[in-house]
Design an enzyme around this catalytic site. Structure first.
Site, PDB file in Angstrom:
ATOM      1  N   PHE A 111       0.856  -1.174   0.000  1.00 37.02           N
ATOM      2  CA  PHE A 111       0.000   0.000   0.000  1.00 37.02           C
ATOM      3  C   PHE A 111       0.899   1.233   0.000  1.00 37.02           C
ATOM      4  CE2 PHE A 111      -2.849   3.090   2.044  1.00 37.02           C
ATOM      5  CZ  PHE A 111      -4.010   2.890   1.321  1.00 37.02           C
ATOM      6  N   ASP A 182       2.702  -6.029   7.600  1.00 41.22           N
ATOM      7  CA  ASP A 182       1.515  -5.198   7.672  1.00 41.22           C
ATOM      8  C   ASP A 182       0.308  -6.119   7.482  1.00 41.22           C
ATOM      9  OD1 ASP A 182      -0.671  -3.519   7.212  1.00 41.22           O
ATOM     10  OD2 ASP A 182       0.634  -1.917   6.499  1.00 41.22           O
ATOM     11  N   TYR A 207     -10.262  -0.543  11.221  1.00 39.68           N
ATOM     12  CA  TYR A 207     -11.534  -0.096  10.631  1.00 39.68           C
ATOM     13  C   TYR A 207     -11.930  -0.970   9.453  1.00 39.68           C
ATOM     14  CZ  TYR A 207      -7.879   2.383   8.041  1.00 39.68           C
ATOM     15  OH  TYR A 207      -6.730   2.676   7.359  1.00 39.68           O
ATOM     16  N   LYS A 208     -11.048  -1.900   9.040  1.00 38.79           N
ATOM     17  CA  LYS A 208     -11.365  -2.791   7.924  1.00 38.79           C
ATOM     18  C   LYS A 208     -12.113  -4.011   8.482  1.00 38.79           C
ATOM     19  CE  LYS A 208      -7.645  -0.828   5.177  1.00 38.79           C
ATOM     20  NZ  LYS A 208      -6.207  -0.803   4.906  1.00 38.79           N
ATOM     21  N   ARG A 354     -13.274  -4.114  -6.868  1.00 43.26           N
ATOM     22  CA  ARG A 354     -12.801  -4.951  -5.766  1.00 43.26           C
ATOM     23  C   ARG A 354     -13.954  -5.268  -4.817  1.00 43.26           C
ATOM     24  NH1 ARG A 354      -8.516  -2.677  -1.313  1.00 43.26           N
ATOM     25  NH2 ARG A 354     -10.319  -1.367  -0.861  1.00 43.26           N
TER      26      ARG A 354
HETATM   27  C1  LIG Z   1      -5.575   0.583   4.779  1.00 41.65           C
HETATM   28  C2  LIG Z   1      -4.083   0.576   4.764  1.00 41.65           C
HETATM   29  C3  LIG Z   1      -3.338   1.659   5.256  1.00 41.65           C
HETATM   30  C4  LIG Z   1      -4.008   2.908   5.737  1.00 41.65           C
HETATM   31  O1  LIG Z   1      -3.236   3.585   6.686  1.00 41.65           O
HETATM   32  P1  LIG Z   1      -3.901   4.640   7.660  1.00 41.65           P
HETATM   33  O2  LIG Z   1      -2.757   5.340   8.274  1.00 41.65           O
HETATM   34  O3  LIG Z   1      -4.753   3.890   8.638  1.00 41.65           O
HETATM   35  O4  LIG Z   1      -4.747   5.566   6.828  1.00 41.65           O
HETATM   36  C5  LIG Z   1      -1.961   1.543   5.301  1.00 41.65           C
HETATM   37  N1  LIG Z   1      -1.332   0.430   4.846  1.00 41.65           N
HETATM   38  C6  LIG Z   1      -2.016  -0.617   4.349  1.00 41.65           C
HETATM   39  C7  LIG Z   1      -1.289  -1.825   3.882  1.00 41.65           C
HETATM   40  C8  LIG Z   1      -3.403  -0.564   4.264  1.00 41.65           C
HETATM   41  O5  LIG Z   1      -4.083  -1.583   3.737  1.00 41.65           O
END
Ligand SMILES: *Cc1c(COP(=O)(O)O)cnc(C)c1O
Length: 395
Positions: A111, A182, A207-208, A354
């Site tokens: 990400f 992660d 939050y996911k 998705r």
């Molecule tokens: C959803 C997601 C994020 C989002 O980061 P936030 O700081 O919570 O906005 C970061 N890394 C990955 C791999 C994600 O899937």
């Protein structure tokens, strides 16, 4: 225990919600817990709440609830901040553990925020570190003796492709590198056993799949064998050994509490703590089996009904997280047309639609219903309407 447990969630009538991988729905346990917290604790106890309601202990208490789902021992996970911040904390600690090495290894399926945080850290350190980004399938071979830290996301946010945590962790550690996982798309989605995996760090958001609500705090795990050696880069007062001594010098707390930074988000943690009750008695192996069944069925039905879509996720369920993506040259308006018909998925640039599958509240009827509507949107080019082409700020 049987899945799904739809009755534990507020799910709007008629909506098929296939986006719990991005923002989980509202668990029914949350409304009452939040309003009681606001009325009885904040409203009546005011500042006494830090002690009498143990707001101060909440990051560790909730950390243990999350820890149970990812195989982390009690007291090895804490909550706070956002995932991007937790990535920074883990990565800064990891590179400090390997001062003679200058490479941070990640992959192009990560990400972007994780990569951006690495770039920011490297610039801040000014010690000539390099962020090396390879293709996901090349990660294992790219773990060379100059790698300080391997930082990758277990389940790819776009494709759902899943790395082999144990194999990559062993490879990294054999080469002397520190391993950071992660788990943003893994916690609550697939079984994870951090204790068995042996990685030094893991981070993720809530939050996911954990349904903590928009802006819910992130989690960080540090292996109990290494936490004592970590010098936190974000050395805030609540990671101090004695915050209320108000010493002028920082001295890290023992254990995972040193990864705390500042005042915890009590309202968000209250929502998350209540949301975690949806996992009571849930076995992640059962969630995984249901997830594979649902995603396999979705792929099979979509491929039969919608030949213009191309699968962009691993076909083999064992290599896939709990989401499925398809490619369509007009992916964006296709998804908007679906959303307008109450089938909620999302779009990821440049052309992916998705869908997340969350066995706590999604069943086979939902999968069949979603495919029917998707087929209708494509067969009748319902997406080909200017209103579905307009992009919002969040896609
Ligand atoms: C959803 C997601 C994020 C989002 O980061 P936030 O700081 O919570 O906005 C970061 N890394 C990955 C791999 C994600 O899937």
């Amino acid at each position: 225990m049987t899945l799904p447990r739809k009755d534990l969630f507020h799910l709007p009538d008629g909506m098929i919600y296939l986006d719990g991988n991005s923002l989980g729905p509202l668990p029914k346990s949350v409304d009452g817990a939040l309003s009681a917290m606001v009325t009885d604790q904040w409203g009546q106890h005011l500042i006494k709440g830090w002690n009498v309601d143990d707001w101060m202990g909440q990051p560790m208490r909730v950390g243990n609830l999350v820890g149970r789902l990812i195989g982390a021992p009690e007291g090895s996970v804490t909550m706070g901040d956002t995932l991007s911040v937790k990535v920074y904390q883990a990565l800064s600690a990891a590179v400090q553990m390997r001062p003679d090495r200058k490479v941070i290894l990640s992959d192009s399926g990560n990400f972007p925020s994780d990569l951006y945080m690495a770039q920011g850290l490297i610039a801040q350190l000014g010690q000539g570190h390099e962020l090396r980004i390879v293709a996901p399938e090349e990660v294992a071979d790219a773990i060379t003796e100059d790698v300080a830290a391997v930082m990758i996301t277990h389940v790819d946010y776009r494709t759902g492709r899943m790395h082999d945590m144990d194999a990559i962790t062993s490879k990294a550690q054999d080469a002397g590198a520190v391993m950071i996982w992660d788990l943003a798309h893994s916690a609550g989605a697939v079984p994870v056993d951090l204790a068995a995996c042996g990685c030094e760090f893991a981070v993720g958001c809530t939050y996911k799949y954990l349904n903590g609500g928009p802006g819910a705090p992130a989690f960080i795990y540090v292996h109990p064998d290494v936490i004592g050696d970590i010098q936190p880069a974000l050395s805030g007062w609540l990671g101090h050994d004695a915050p209320f001594a108000f010493d002028l010098d920082y001295r890290p707390a023992t254990g995972i509490e040193r990864m705390r930074v500042g005042t915890p988000p009590v309202l968000q943690l209250t929502a998350l703590e209540a949301a975690m009750t949806a996992w009571d008695g849930v076995d992640m192996a059962e969630v995984r089996a249901a997830s594979i069944r649902l995603t396999d069925l979705f792929i099979e039905l979509v491929e039969a009904r919608c030949p213009e879509l191309t699968l962009h996720s691993p076909r083999d369920g064992d290599n896939r997280g709990s989401q499925v993506s398809f490619e369509h040259e007009n992916g964006y308006p296709v998804m908007q047309a679906l959303i307008a018909r109450d089938v909620i998925g999302d779009f990821r640039a440049p052309n992916l639609i998705r869908f997340g599958f969350t066995p706590l509240y999604i069943d086979e009827t939902d999968v069949r219903g979603a495919v029917d509507i998707l087929g209708d949107v494509l067969d009748n080019r319902l997406w080909d309407d200017p209103v579905y082409h307009a992009k919002g700020r969040v896609t």
